[in-house]
Enzyme design. Structure first.
Site, PDB file in Angstrom:
ATOM      1  N   LYS A  77      14.006 -30.232 -10.685  1.00 18.01           N
ATOM      2  CA  LYS A  77      14.458 -30.036  -9.302  1.00 18.01           C
ATOM      3  C   LYS A  77      14.374 -28.561  -8.883  1.00 18.01           C
ATOM      4  O   LYS A  77      13.834 -28.200  -7.838  1.00 18.01           O
ATOM      5  CB  LYS A  77      15.885 -30.563  -9.160  1.00 18.01           C
ATOM      6  N   ARG A  91      22.459 -23.681   8.548  1.00 19.71           N
ATOM      7  CA  ARG A  91      22.873 -22.988   7.325  1.00 19.71           C
ATOM      8  C   ARG A  91      21.766 -22.044   6.870  1.00 19.71           C
ATOM      9  O   ARG A  91      20.611 -22.427   6.759  1.00 19.71           O
ATOM     10  CB  ARG A  91      23.208 -23.995   6.227  1.00 19.71           C
ATOM     11  N   GLU A 133      17.182 -35.488  -6.119  1.00 23.69           N
ATOM     12  CA  GLU A 133      16.422 -35.995  -4.958  1.00 23.69           C
ATOM     13  C   GLU A 133      15.584 -34.860  -4.388  1.00 23.69           C
ATOM     14  O   GLU A 133      15.880 -33.699  -4.596  1.00 23.69           O
ATOM     15  CB  GLU A 133      17.370 -36.603  -3.927  1.00 23.69           C
ATOM     16  N   LYS A 159      14.992 -24.889  10.626  1.00 21.11           N
ATOM     17  CA  LYS A 159      13.639 -25.437  10.772  1.00 21.11           C
ATOM     18  C   LYS A 159      13.700 -26.503  11.861  1.00 21.11           C
ATOM     19  O   LYS A 159      14.787 -26.786  12.382  1.00 21.11           O
ATOM     20  CB  LYS A 159      13.162 -26.034   9.453  1.00 21.11           C
ATOM     21  N   CYS A 170      19.036 -25.297   0.992  1.00 27.62           N
ATOM     22  CA  CYS A 170      18.471 -25.516  -0.347  1.00 27.62           C
ATOM     23  C   CYS A 170      17.722 -24.315  -0.916  1.00 27.62           C
ATOM     24  O   CYS A 170      18.120 -23.771  -1.944  1.00 27.62           O
ATOM     25  CB  CYS A 170      17.558 -26.728  -0.328  1.00 27.62           C
ATOM     26  N   GLU A 209      15.288 -32.228   5.093  1.00 20.78           N
ATOM     27  CA  GLU A 209      16.016 -32.585   6.297  1.00 20.78           C
ATOM     28  C   GLU A 209      15.031 -32.892   7.430  1.00 20.78           C
ATOM     29  O   GLU A 209      13.973 -32.286   7.516  1.00 20.78           O
ATOM     30  CB  GLU A 209      16.936 -31.435   6.707  1.00 20.78           C
ATOM     31  N   THR A 214      22.024 -31.012  -6.557  1.00 19.52           N
ATOM     32  CA  THR A 214      21.198 -30.056  -7.310  1.00 19.52           C
ATOM     33  C   THR A 214      22.111 -29.212  -8.197  1.00 19.52           C
ATOM     34  O   THR A 214      22.941 -28.460  -7.694  1.00 19.52           O
ATOM     35  CB  THR A 214      20.419 -29.160  -6.329  1.00 19.52           C
ATOM     36  N   ASP A 234      34.238 -40.423   0.631  1.00 14.11           N
ATOM     37  CA  ASP A 234      34.383 -39.028   1.065  1.00 14.11           C
ATOM     38  C   ASP A 234      35.856 -38.761   1.311  1.00 14.11           C
ATOM     39  O   ASP A 234      36.575 -39.640   1.814  1.00 14.11           O
ATOM     40  CB  ASP A 234      33.576 -38.784   2.346  1.00 14.11           C
TER      41      ASP A 234
HETATM   42  C1  UDX Z   1      13.773 -28.424   0.963  1.00 11.91           C
HETATM   43  C2  UDX Z   1      12.712 -29.168   0.144  1.00 11.91           C
HETATM   44  O1  UDX Z   1      11.527 -29.337   0.939  1.00 11.91           O
HETATM   45  C3  UDX Z   1      13.239 -30.510  -0.346  1.00 11.91           C
HETATM   46  O2  UDX Z   1      12.272 -31.148  -1.181  1.00 11.91           O
HETATM   47  C4  UDX Z   1      14.526 -30.282  -1.127  1.00 11.91           C
HETATM   48  O3  UDX Z   1      15.065 -31.506  -1.565  1.00 11.91           O
HETATM   49  C5  UDX Z   1      15.531 -29.529  -0.272  1.00 11.91           C
HETATM   50  O4  UDX Z   1      14.954 -28.310   0.189  1.00 11.91           O
HETATM   51  P1  UDX Z   1      14.652 -28.504   3.476  1.00 11.91           P
HETATM   52  O5  UDX Z   1      15.593 -27.406   3.116  1.00 11.91           O
HETATM   53  O6  UDX Z   1      15.163 -29.659   4.275  1.00 11.91           O
HETATM   54  O7  UDX Z   1      14.005 -29.159   2.155  1.00 11.91           O
HETATM   55  O8  UDX Z   1      13.473 -27.871   4.350  1.00 11.91           O
HETATM   56  P2  UDX Z   1      11.928 -27.501   4.188  1.00 11.91           P
HETATM   57  O9  UDX Z   1      11.148 -28.342   5.112  1.00 11.91           O
HETATM   58  O10 UDX Z   1      11.481 -27.474   2.794  1.00 11.91           O
HETATM   59  O11 UDX Z   1      11.930 -26.007   4.788  1.00 11.91           O
HETATM   60  C6  UDX Z   1      12.723 -24.968   4.197  1.00 11.91           C
HETATM   61  C7  UDX Z   1      12.548 -23.661   4.940  1.00 11.91           C
HETATM   62  O12 UDX Z   1      11.247 -23.130   4.723  1.00 11.91           O
HETATM   63  C8  UDX Z   1      12.684 -23.755   6.468  1.00 11.91           C
HETATM   64  O13 UDX Z   1      13.378 -22.619   6.935  1.00 11.91           O
HETATM   65  C9  UDX Z   1      11.268 -23.772   6.963  1.00 11.91           C
HETATM   66  O14 UDX Z   1      11.126 -23.320   8.282  1.00 11.91           O
HETATM   67  C10 UDX Z   1      10.617 -22.825   5.965  1.00 11.91           C
HETATM   68  N1  UDX Z   1       9.163 -23.016   5.808  1.00 11.91           N
HETATM   69  C11 UDX Z   1       8.679 -24.199   5.362  1.00 11.91           C
HETATM   70  C12 UDX Z   1       8.309 -21.958   6.062  1.00 11.91           C
HETATM   71  O15 UDX Z   1       8.729 -20.865   6.442  1.00 11.91           O
HETATM   72  N2  UDX Z   1       6.969 -22.142   5.878  1.00 11.91           N
HETATM   73  C13 UDX Z   1       6.449 -23.323   5.437  1.00 11.91           C
HETATM   74  O16 UDX Z   1       5.224 -23.402   5.266  1.00 11.91           O
HETATM   75  C14 UDX Z   1       7.331 -24.380   5.165  1.00 11.91           C
END
Ligand code: UDX
Length: 470
Positions: A208, A332, A155, A325, A264, A159, A125, A31
């Protein structure tokens, strides 16, 4: 066992480096940020990810994992170089690939004739076609005769559960151009008890995006069903449960909310839509997914405005949850942060609490008209309303009676539950005026029902009267 160089120590890079070392590989994390590297080496992680510090430190101790700020040093004698740098959203909605291009150039500059064969793998990604361009750049800058291949190995880690996701992935996707590169990746991932999807570079890149897009689509879909449920008098939680038992549908990602956020989904859905327009195709469904997601937050704020009016001066509102979440300190594109800003914009005084995201939020929101509370019960002290914005387990288990008492002596007490975490019966029985997402509550019935009927939305009452007329 492979000699692995991981470039980037964000979520993907740092978690990847730690897990790959745990598998017995010899890993160097690279890094450019010297301070960040120094902290990681002391066991202070730049991100909150349960268990990560322990795995990192354990592997540093055994010598399997080390870090450097020099890419030349990190990639020396590597069998695999993994690109795990950020691909943030640019102004146009497309992914900003400048970090990927810069790294590709530097890898090329450091590949010398006579070096051993190396596979350069993109884990970040990246839009379709990126790996082909990476190959061109490396070729352009590397010495003549250098032996390397590129591969796409996206991947799917989420998180908060990144370590498990990396170790117990549902599938491994490997996009390669030839058997030689494929063999390296098969050897690397062969011990995992998960299917491996072997394909070309472009297909791997698309897998992806398509995966994230369908998950985002599920969320927007259930959020729209929720809108309809409120108006039609159904309960979206039970609708999701009833749908979810069908294995073809599944229960995951059918939780209503204030909209998805994070680093993401918003970025990747926008980037996929951008790709579609570049390919002269209008991906209408994705456009709606984004639109619905944006409006979901406004529907939530509209409920608060309906109670307090547009001018909220003198009103005190507590916001529980700031991370995008649960189980992360990441804010972010957090809809919670946007809601706090909006409430403040309406003149309200806001107190906030999040189990992990306080420091990041303070940096983002500053101190004006905001109180940063030590815990959830101090956050709600003497407020007029409580908003629940992140799905933390801690909030789900809130003591309703204690909440009532902590809110002091205000005449009416309001709860706006943006994640449907609380038990509606208990909250209403306590005396709260309660608003949820996607179902009728005492607050909805009092403040919004009539409104919706006037606006001509379908309601059970309306349907009944129409049927009666036939
Ligand atoms: C996501 C994907 O799950 C993961 O596979 C990818 O590699 C990166 O993006 P992440 O961003 O860590 O992961 O969070 P995730 O648990 O998917 O939740 C994303 C957002 O959706 C959050 O704001 C969460 O609160 C929201 N969410 C999730 C909902 O509003 N309802 C749901 O049923 C699930």
């Amino acid at each position: 066992m492979k000699k692995v160089c991981v470039i980037g120590t964000g979520y993907v890079g740092l978690v990847g480096a730690a897990v790959f070392a745990d598998w017995g590989n010899s890993v160097v994390g690279v890094d450019i940020d010297e301070k960040k590297i120094a902290k990681i080496e002391e066991g202070i992680m730049p991100i909150y990810e349960p268990g990560l510090d322990e795995v990192v430190l354990r592997n540093i101790k055994t010598g399997k994992l080390s870090f450097t700020t020099s890419l030349a040093e990190g990639m020396k004698d590597a069998d695999m170089i993994l690109i795990c740098v950020g691909t943030p959203m640019s102004d146009t909605g497309a992914a900003d690939l400048s970090y990927v291009w810069a790294v590709a150039k530097e890898i090329g500059q450091n590949l010398k004739k006579g070096d051993k064969y190396v596979v350069i793998i993109t884990k970040s990604t990246v839009p379709v076609g990126t790996n082909e361009r990476v190959k061109q750049i490396v070729r352009e800058y590397a010495e003549e005769g250098v032996e390397f291949d590129v591969a796409s190995n996206p991947e799917f880690l989420a998180e908060g559960r990144a370590l498990e996701d990396m170790k117990e992935t549902d599938r491994t996707v490997v996009g390669t151009e030839n058997e030689r590169a494929l063999t390296v990746l098969r050897e690397f991932y062969g011990h995992l008890d998960a299917p491996m999807v072997e394909c070309d570079l472009r297909t791997a890149e698309m897998i992806k995006y398509a995966s994230n897009a369908i998950l985002a689509t599920k969320i927007s879909f259930i959020n729209e069903i929720g809108q309809l449920c409120e108006r039609a008098g159904a309960d979206v939680g039970l609708v999701a449960k009833g749908m979810g038992y069908d294995k073809r549908i599944g229960r995951h990602f059918l939780n209503v909310s204030i909209g998805y956020g994070g680093s993401c989904f918003p970025k990747d859905v926008a980037a996929l839509y951008k790709t579609s327009t570049e390919e002269a195709y209008d991906f209408k469904l994705l456009r709606s997914v984004m639109e619905v997601n944006d409006s979901q937050m406004h529907h939530f704020v509209r409920k608060i405005r309906k109670v307090f009016g547009i001018n909220m001066e003198g009103k005190k509102i507590a916001c529980l949850g700031l991370a995008f979440k649960a189980d992360t300190d990441d804010i972010r594109d957090s809809k919670a942060i946007k809601i706090v800003r909006e409430l403040r914009g309406h003149g309200a005084t806001v107190s906030v609490y999040d189990p992990q995201a306080m420091e990041n939020s303070r940096r983002e929101l500053g101190d004006k008209d905001i109180t940063y509370a030590e815990d959830m019960y101090s956050a709600v002290k003497d407020v007029d309303a409580v908003c629940i914005l992140t799905e933390w387990g801690e909030f789900k288990n809130i003591d309703i009676e204690k909440l009532w008492r902590a809110m002091g002596s205000s005449k009416r007490k309001f709860v706006f539950d943006g994640r449907n975490l609380l038990d509606q019966k208990k909250v209403e029985a306590q005396g709260f005026t309660y608003f949820a997402v996607g179902k009728r509550t005492n607050g909805y019935n009092e403040f919004l029902l009539e409104d919706e009927e006037k606006r001509g939305f379908v309601t059970t009452a309306l349907l009944k009267s129409q049927n009666g007329k036939k």
